[in-house]
Structure formats: C-alpha cells, structure tokens
Design a protein around this motif. Structure first.
Motif, PDB file in Angstrom:
ATOM      1  N   GLN A 267      10.260 -43.772  18.107  1.00 17.62           N
ATOM      2  CA  GLN A 267       9.847 -43.847  16.633  1.00 17.62           C
ATOM      3  C   GLN A 267       8.908 -43.266  16.396  1.00 17.62           C
ATOM      4  OE1 GLN A 267      12.141 -44.314  14.733  1.00 17.62           O
ATOM      5  NE2 GLN A 267      10.755 -43.249  13.076  1.00 17.62           N
ATOM      6  N   GLU A 268       8.233 -43.091  17.278  1.00 14.09           N
ATOM      7  CA  GLU A 268       6.100 -43.458  17.258  1.00 14.09           C
ATOM      8  C   GLU A 268       6.597 -41.378  16.916  1.00 14.09           C
ATOM      9  OE1 GLU A 268       1.978 -42.338  19.216  1.00 14.09           O
ATOM     10  OE2 GLU A 268       3.207 -44.857  19.267  1.00 14.09           O
ATOM     11  N   ILE A 269       7.362 -40.650  17.671  1.00 11.22           N
ATOM     12  CA  ILE A 269       7.305 -39.245  18.343  1.00 11.22           C
ATOM     13  C   ILE A 269       8.294 -38.404  17.148  1.00 11.22           C
ATOM     14  CG2 ILE A 269       8.700 -37.681  19.663  1.00 11.22           C
ATOM     15  CD1 ILE A 269       8.587 -39.790  22.377  1.00 11.22           C
ATOM     16  N   GLN A 270       8.780 -39.374  16.851  1.00 13.01           N
ATOM     17  CA  GLN A 270      10.012 -39.060  15.994  1.00 13.01           C
ATOM     18  C   GLN A 270       8.552 -38.763  14.207  1.00 13.01           C
ATOM     19  OE1 GLN A 270      12.815 -37.511  16.299  1.00 13.01           O
ATOM     20  NE2 GLN A 270      12.537 -37.901  18.270  1.00 13.01           N
ATOM     21  N   ASN A 271       7.651 -39.651  14.498  1.00 13.03           N
ATOM     22  CA  ASN A 271       7.368 -40.003  13.172  1.00 13.03           C
ATOM     23  C   ASN A 271       6.344 -38.258  13.600  1.00 13.03           C
ATOM     24  OD1 ASN A 271       8.565 -42.324  12.483  1.00 13.03           O
ATOM     25  ND2 ASN A 271       6.601 -43.516  13.462  1.00 13.03           N
ATOM     26  N   ASN A 272       5.856 -38.283  14.217  1.00 13.50           N
ATOM     27  CA  ASN A 272       4.718 -37.121  14.441  1.00 13.50           C
ATOM     28  C   ASN A 272       5.577 -36.292  13.950  1.00 13.50           C
ATOM     29  OD1 ASN A 272       2.367 -39.211  15.381  1.00 13.50           O
ATOM     30  ND2 ASN A 272       3.355 -39.090  17.317  1.00 13.50           N
ATOM     31  N   LYS A 273       6.776 -36.332  14.521  1.00 15.70           N
ATOM     32  CA  LYS A 273       7.583 -34.640  13.758  1.00 15.70           C
ATOM     33  C   LYS A 273       7.526 -34.667  12.703  1.00 15.70           C
ATOM     34  CE  LYS A 273      10.318 -34.162  18.319  1.00 15.70           C
ATOM     35  NZ  LYS A 273      11.919 -34.181  18.736  1.00 15.70           N
ATOM     36  N   VAL A 274       8.176 -35.850  12.303  1.00 12.82           N
ATOM     37  CA  VAL A 274       7.443 -35.523  10.673  1.00 12.82           C
ATOM     38  C   VAL A 274       6.778 -35.033  10.057  1.00 12.82           C
ATOM     39  CG1 VAL A 274       8.018 -36.548   8.522  1.00 12.82           C
ATOM     40  CG2 VAL A 274       9.610 -37.028  10.297  1.00 12.82           C
ATOM     41  N   LEU A 275       5.377 -35.961  10.639  1.00 11.87           N
ATOM     42  CA  LEU A 275       4.172 -35.490   9.767  1.00 11.87           C
ATOM     43  C   LEU A 275       3.600 -33.945  10.301  1.00 11.87           C
ATOM     44  CD1 LEU A 275       2.099 -38.614  11.644  1.00 11.87           C
ATOM     45  CD2 LEU A 275       2.501 -38.876   8.940  1.00 11.87           C
ATOM     46  N   GLN A 276       3.945 -33.704  11.431  1.00 17.61           N
ATOM     47  CA  GLN A 276       3.485 -32.024  11.996  1.00 17.61           C
ATOM     48  C   GLN A 276       4.273 -31.431  10.496  1.00 17.61           C
ATOM     49  OE1 GLN A 276       1.874 -30.722  14.181  1.00 17.61           O
ATOM     50  NE2 GLN A 276       1.932 -28.828  12.934  1.00 17.61           N
ATOM     51  N   THR A 277       5.825 -31.843  10.439  1.00 19.34           N
ATOM     52  CA  THR A 277       6.206 -31.200   9.397  1.00 19.34           C
ATOM     53  C   THR A 277       5.336 -31.299   8.181  1.00 19.34           C
ATOM     54  OG1 THR A 277       7.869 -31.349   9.923  1.00 19.34           O
ATOM     55  CG2 THR A 277       8.722 -30.460   7.568  1.00 19.34           C
ATOM     56  N   LEU A 278       4.895 -32.207   7.684  1.00 19.63           N
ATOM     57  CA  LEU A 278       4.000 -32.574   6.154  1.00 19.63           C
ATOM     58  C   LEU A 278       2.604 -31.404   6.438  1.00 19.63           C
ATOM     59  CD1 LEU A 278       4.621 -36.275   5.611  1.00 19.63           C
ATOM     60  CD2 LEU A 278       5.543 -34.828   4.003  1.00 19.63           C
ATOM     61  N   GLN A 279       2.002 -31.583   7.592  1.00 18.33           N
ATOM     62  CA  GLN A 279       0.977 -30.766   7.340  1.00 18.33           C
ATOM     63  C   GLN A 279       1.033 -29.258   7.602  1.00 18.33           C
ATOM     64  OE1 GLN A 279      -0.850 -32.360  11.393  1.00 18.33           O
ATOM     65  NE2 GLN A 279      -1.326 -34.175  11.093  1.00 18.33           N
TER      66      GLN A 279
END
Length: 271
Positions: A167-179
């Motif tokens: 889930q952390e990996i998936q979170n990081n993908k969303v965070l990357q998109t936000l950035q």
C-alpha cells in the motif's frame, strides 16, 4: 578470418539472446521503507516478477554490495552520498543488461547498497560486474555474496512487500502524481478513500468504526463483482505526507470488517 567472423557472429547471437531475455522479463518497480536487522532500509523491487517467479533456470542469487562511505546513525547514506550512489545504480542497471541475469531489486541500508539479481549458474558474472564498477567508481569498495536460491526466497522474503508496504508503494505513486502537479503535500485537504465489501452489513460495521476517527461516508454504489459488490467511499481532512499511517489504519479496519481497501485520491492543493 573465418574464425573471426564466426566469433563475431556468436557475440552478436549472444547479445541478441540477452536482449530477448531482458525484453521478456516484465517490469513494475516499487519502492518502500522496511526494517531489516532493526534498522531502516529503502527497498526497490520489481513487483512484476511475482507471478512468474522463480524463473526457470535462474537458481543462483547474487548480491553485489556497495560499501557506503557517509551514512547517518540509522545506517542510511547521507544526502550527499546518495548523489553518487544513484550514479552507481544507473551504471549497474546498464551493465546488468549486458549479461544473462534478472534484476530483482535492491536494498539500501545498514551502511550498504545491495543489488540483488538472479543468474542461471555460478560463475564470474558478479566479479566481472564489480571489475567494471571499480573502474567507474574507484573510491568505493564492492563485495559479493552468492548462493543457490531455487525458490527465490530472497525475492519473496526480503524484497517483496507485505500488504502494508504494498500500500505504501501505491501511496508513493499517488504522491508522485501530486508532486508532478506542483502539489503542496504538507497542506491539509479532504482525502477520499475507497473500500469494497461483500455486503451492506460489513460496510456499515466499517463506517461505524471509522466515524469515531473523523471519517465520513461520502458515497456508496454497487459493482458488478461477485466477491465484493458493495463499494463505499469515506473522506477526512488529512495531509498527504502523512498518508501511510492513514492507509494502514483503514487497511486493517476494512479487513476486520470483511472488506478490501482499494486506495485513495486527493485534489491538488497549491500554496
């Protein structure tokens, strides 16, 4: 002259074979933090290997380690040294493409950067890679460890994430998109979460629990799936940079209620 041509053809065939092998190996890279030997470690793993691993014939695991020179008290490299380590990572990836090997991932922690890959047979692959890396980075010390790992225990046991890390990996993908959209991820905003349930009773049990933590139900609909036909969304004001704790809580709470946490989305918040 004939031997020279034949040797060149063989080299071409081997290069072509290696390119075919690498092109057939799927890639889906994820990165997360975990604790190894009671110390934090950054782990990068090719998630796409999971469904086909262990790969037929690739029974030997090689760990090529880079000894870090500047680390923090936790054993992670300093920000200054990371700049060089990223260059070593890039060089290693390019060099590995030249041999018959499968890149499984890396672990960065405990004063080392460890590359983990699988080959068909024990030999001098690791030593040759170290020789080339030493020429590129003469100030660094490299070490090698190799063993038979037919079941790919290192991949499944050390590299592959558990449900929280996944889930952390998936979170990081969303965070990357936000950035990428210039988001201020330290700014609080409503964040929506999506969860699937087998029935309405399970969904209501979940809502009753999470409402005590400030979440509000925002929608419910029915999906054309037999196992989890009820989908609900809940929302709460949160900061994206703290999302890992939030998703871990919802993951456990959904599971306890017989549901399946599916993920989250957030509007972009700029300064």
């Amino acid at each position: 002259m004939h031997l020279h041509v034949e040797t060149a053809n063989n080299k071409y065939k081997m290069t072509l074979l290696k390119n075919i092998i690498h092109s057939k190996v799927p890639e889906d890279w994820g990165m997360y933090m975990q604790d190894l030997e009671k110390k934090p470690a950054i782990t990068r793993v090719n998630l796409a290997l999971y469904n086909n691993a262990p790969y037929n014939g690739y029974h030997h695991r090689i760990q090529l380690s880079v000894c870090c020179k500047e680390t923090t008290e936790s054993g992670l490299p300093s920000q200054e040294e990371n700049t060089t380590l990223w260059k070593i990572e890039d060089a290693f990836i390019e060099l590995l493409k030249q041999v018959d090997a499968i890149d499984a991932g890396l672990v960065k922690g405990n004063n080392r950067l460890n590359f983990i890959f699988y080959v068909k047979k024990a030999g001098d692959v690791g030593n040759k890679l170290i020789g080339k890396l030493k020429k590129l980075f003469p100030d660094y010390e490299f070490k090698l460890a190799e063993n038979e790992d037919k079941a790919w225990e290192t991949y499944f046991g050390t590299l592959y994430p558990d449900k929280y890390a996944m889930q952390e990996i998936q979170n990081n993908k969303v965070l990357q998109t936000l950035q990428e959209h210039h988001d201020n991820s330290n700014k609080s905003r409503p964040i929506d979460h999506y969860i699937f349930f087998k029935n309405e009773d399970s969904a209501q049990n979940f809502i009753t629990v999470v409402e005590k933590e400030g979440f509000k139900k925002t929608s419910q609909r029915y999906e054309k799936t037999e196992e989890y036909p009820v989908m609900i969304s809940v929302s709460r004001e949160d900061v994206p940079n703290n999302i890992h704790h939030v998703t871990s809580y919802l993951l456990d709470t959904a599971e306890a209620a017989g549901g399946d946490y599916d993920g989250w989305e957030s509007p972009v918040a700029t300064d």
